[in-house]
Scaffold this active site. Sequence first.
Site, PDB file in Angstrom:
ATOM      1  N   SER A  47       0.795  -1.238   0.000  1.00  0.00           N
ATOM      2  CA  SER A  47       0.000   0.000   0.000  1.00  0.00           C
ATOM      3  C   SER A  47       0.826   1.286   0.000  1.00  0.00           C
ATOM      4  O   SER A  47       0.274   2.343  -0.297  1.00  0.00           O
ATOM      5  CB  SER A  47      -0.919   0.031   1.222  1.00  0.00           C
ATOM      6  OG  SER A  47      -2.138  -0.566   0.910  1.00  0.00           O
ATOM      7  N   LYS A  97       0.672   3.356  -3.039  1.00  0.00           N
ATOM      8  CA  LYS A  97      -0.501   4.194  -3.332  1.00  0.00           C
ATOM      9  C   LYS A  97      -0.170   5.685  -3.230  1.00  0.00           C
ATOM     10  O   LYS A  97      -0.860   6.519  -3.806  1.00  0.00           O
ATOM     11  CB  LYS A  97      -1.648   3.856  -2.353  1.00  0.00           C
ATOM     12  CG  LYS A  97      -2.196   2.436  -2.515  1.00  0.00           C
ATOM     13  CD  LYS A  97      -3.170   2.098  -1.385  1.00  0.00           C
ATOM     14  CE  LYS A  97      -3.706   0.680  -1.503  1.00  0.00           C
ATOM     15  NZ  LYS A  97      -4.490   0.286  -0.308  1.00  0.00           N
ATOM     16  N   TYR A 108      -2.997  -2.055 -10.403  1.00  0.00           N
ATOM     17  CA  TYR A 108      -2.951  -2.030  -8.932  1.00  0.00           C
ATOM     18  C   TYR A 108      -1.983  -3.100  -8.394  1.00  0.00           C
ATOM     19  O   TYR A 108      -1.114  -2.811  -7.556  1.00  0.00           O
ATOM     20  CB  TYR A 108      -4.373  -2.258  -8.391  1.00  0.00           C
ATOM     21  CG  TYR A 108      -4.447  -2.342  -6.893  1.00  0.00           C
ATOM     22  CD1 TYR A 108      -4.398  -1.192  -6.104  1.00  0.00           C
ATOM     23  CD2 TYR A 108      -4.559  -3.578  -6.255  1.00  0.00           C
ATOM     24  CE1 TYR A 108      -4.452  -1.281  -4.724  1.00  0.00           C
ATOM     25  CE2 TYR A 108      -4.620  -3.663  -4.878  1.00  0.00           C
ATOM     26  CZ  TYR A 108      -4.566  -2.518  -4.119  1.00  0.00           C
ATOM     27  OH  TYR A 108      -4.616  -2.602  -2.747  1.00  0.00           O
ATOM     28  N   TYR A 118      -4.095   2.774   7.822  1.00  0.00           N
ATOM     29  CA  TYR A 118      -5.287   1.932   7.946  1.00  0.00           C
ATOM     30  C   TYR A 118      -6.261   2.521   8.962  1.00  0.00           C
ATOM     31  O   TYR A 118      -6.297   3.722   9.186  1.00  0.00           O
ATOM     32  CB  TYR A 118      -4.913   0.482   8.305  1.00  0.00           C
ATOM     33  CG  TYR A 118      -3.967  -0.132   7.295  1.00  0.00           C
ATOM     34  CD1 TYR A 118      -4.377  -0.289   5.981  1.00  0.00           C
ATOM     35  CD2 TYR A 118      -2.690  -0.517   7.642  1.00  0.00           C
ATOM     36  CE1 TYR A 118      -3.523  -0.838   5.035  1.00  0.00           C
ATOM     37  CE2 TYR A 118      -1.831  -1.078   6.697  1.00  0.00           C
ATOM     38  CZ  TYR A 118      -2.256  -1.226   5.412  1.00  0.00           C
ATOM     39  OH  TYR A 118      -1.415  -1.756   4.488  1.00  0.00           O
ATOM     40  N   VAL A 168       1.127  -3.764   3.923  1.00  0.00           N
ATOM     41  CA  VAL A 168       1.094  -5.076   4.572  1.00  0.00           C
ATOM     42  C   VAL A 168       2.391  -5.869   4.400  1.00  0.00           C
ATOM     43  O   VAL A 168       2.543  -6.938   4.990  1.00  0.00           O
ATOM     44  CB  VAL A 168      -0.114  -5.942   4.122  1.00  0.00           C
ATOM     45  CG1 VAL A 168      -1.435  -5.363   4.600  1.00  0.00           C
ATOM     46  CG2 VAL A 168      -0.123  -6.173   2.625  1.00  0.00           C
TER      47      VAL A 168
HETATM   48  N1  GLU Z   1      -2.054  -5.276  -2.377  1.00  0.00           N
HETATM   49  C1  GLU Z   1      -2.585  -5.330  -1.065  1.00  0.00           C
HETATM   50  C2  GLU Z   1      -4.066  -5.590  -1.106  1.00  0.00           C
HETATM   51  O1  GLU Z   1      -4.731  -5.072  -1.930  1.00  0.00           O
HETATM   52  C3  GLU Z   1      -2.270  -4.037  -0.421  1.00  0.00           C
HETATM   53  C4  GLU Z   1      -2.602  -4.095   0.993  1.00  0.00           C
HETATM   54  C5  GLU Z   1      -1.875  -3.097   1.811  1.00  0.00           C
HETATM   55  O2  GLU Z   1      -0.642  -3.007   1.830  1.00  0.00           O
HETATM   56  O3  GLU Z   1      -2.604  -2.374   2.474  1.00  0.00           O
HETATM   57  O4  GLU Z   1      -4.615  -6.326  -0.351  1.00  0.00           O
END
Ligand code: GLU
Length: 304
Positions: A63, A66, A188, A240, A258
């Site tokens: 994430s 992002k 993504y 989060y 994650v």
């Molecule tokens: N690619 C992971 C997912 O979509 C990213 C999760 C993350 O790092 O928050 O579940």
Amino acid sequence: MELRTLLHEILEEVRPLQQQGQVAQYIPPLALVPRSKLGLAVVTLDGEVHAVGDAEEPFSTQSISKVFTLTLAFQQLGEELWQRVGREPSGTAFNSLVQLESERGIPRNPFINAGAHVVDDIVLSRYAEPRTALLDFVRCRAANGAIADVAAVAEAERETGFRNAALANFLKSFGNLERTVDEVLAYYFFHCSLAMSCVDLARSFAFLAHRGICPWTRERLLTPSQTKRINALLLTCGTYDAAGDFAYEVGIPAKSGVGGGIVGIIPDRLAIAVWSPALNAKGNSLAGTAALERFTTRSGLSVF
Ligand code: GLU
């Protein structure tokens, strides 16, 4: 105290915490990463790098990536971006479907998965070569031409990405995706699979500590006002459904993933990145959060 000495001390203090928490299991290649990995890097705006432990070893950014795609989309669309994605903490898990239906396909913020899908859709529509645009962006920011995506991680995510597929289909049904669901998901998973080290990540976030200017290339990437806004989103939505707690404990804008990485910035001072794969119940690196808390408390540096 010397910065390097402080980082060493912190690393040794949080090492026992690595036995707690869980390494992410739902993306098979991530489950294989040893929980003993621990790295911490600070990059100051004059380019000094302080790296301790496994700070030079690449890991899955997940994430954290992002933030890079959001920057690319914000560069192109500016404030218009917020017609398609909100700026509020979601109060739900990053991959939750619940709000998306009741809020008619407008994701709460760009860092939950649905928000990242909308951002990806914008990048796909606005850049002729979206993958190259992202790779060029991170390689220049981190001053490391070797940064790459990991196809096996992206493929594993595709195979297990049922929730992401559901979110993207929901978005499409509400008319909030221009491209196909498959194109958006492929992009993504591609950017979540980027492998970067703590040093790479700290370097690549430095423009957010520097009013939008990359300290190494001197390029302006965002206006000071846009930079302020991305940092506000990082503080309120970057860690989060624990962003309030993280702001209380650590007190800096940051993004977690994650893969166990967390990257944060202190405006006009530095960027800091930590990696420890075992996560707390909210999905943030457990020892990583503790390390950042110690860093801001002991150094007296935070945004507050
Ligand atoms: N690619 C992971 C997912 O979509 C990213 C999760 C993350 O790092 O928050 O579940």
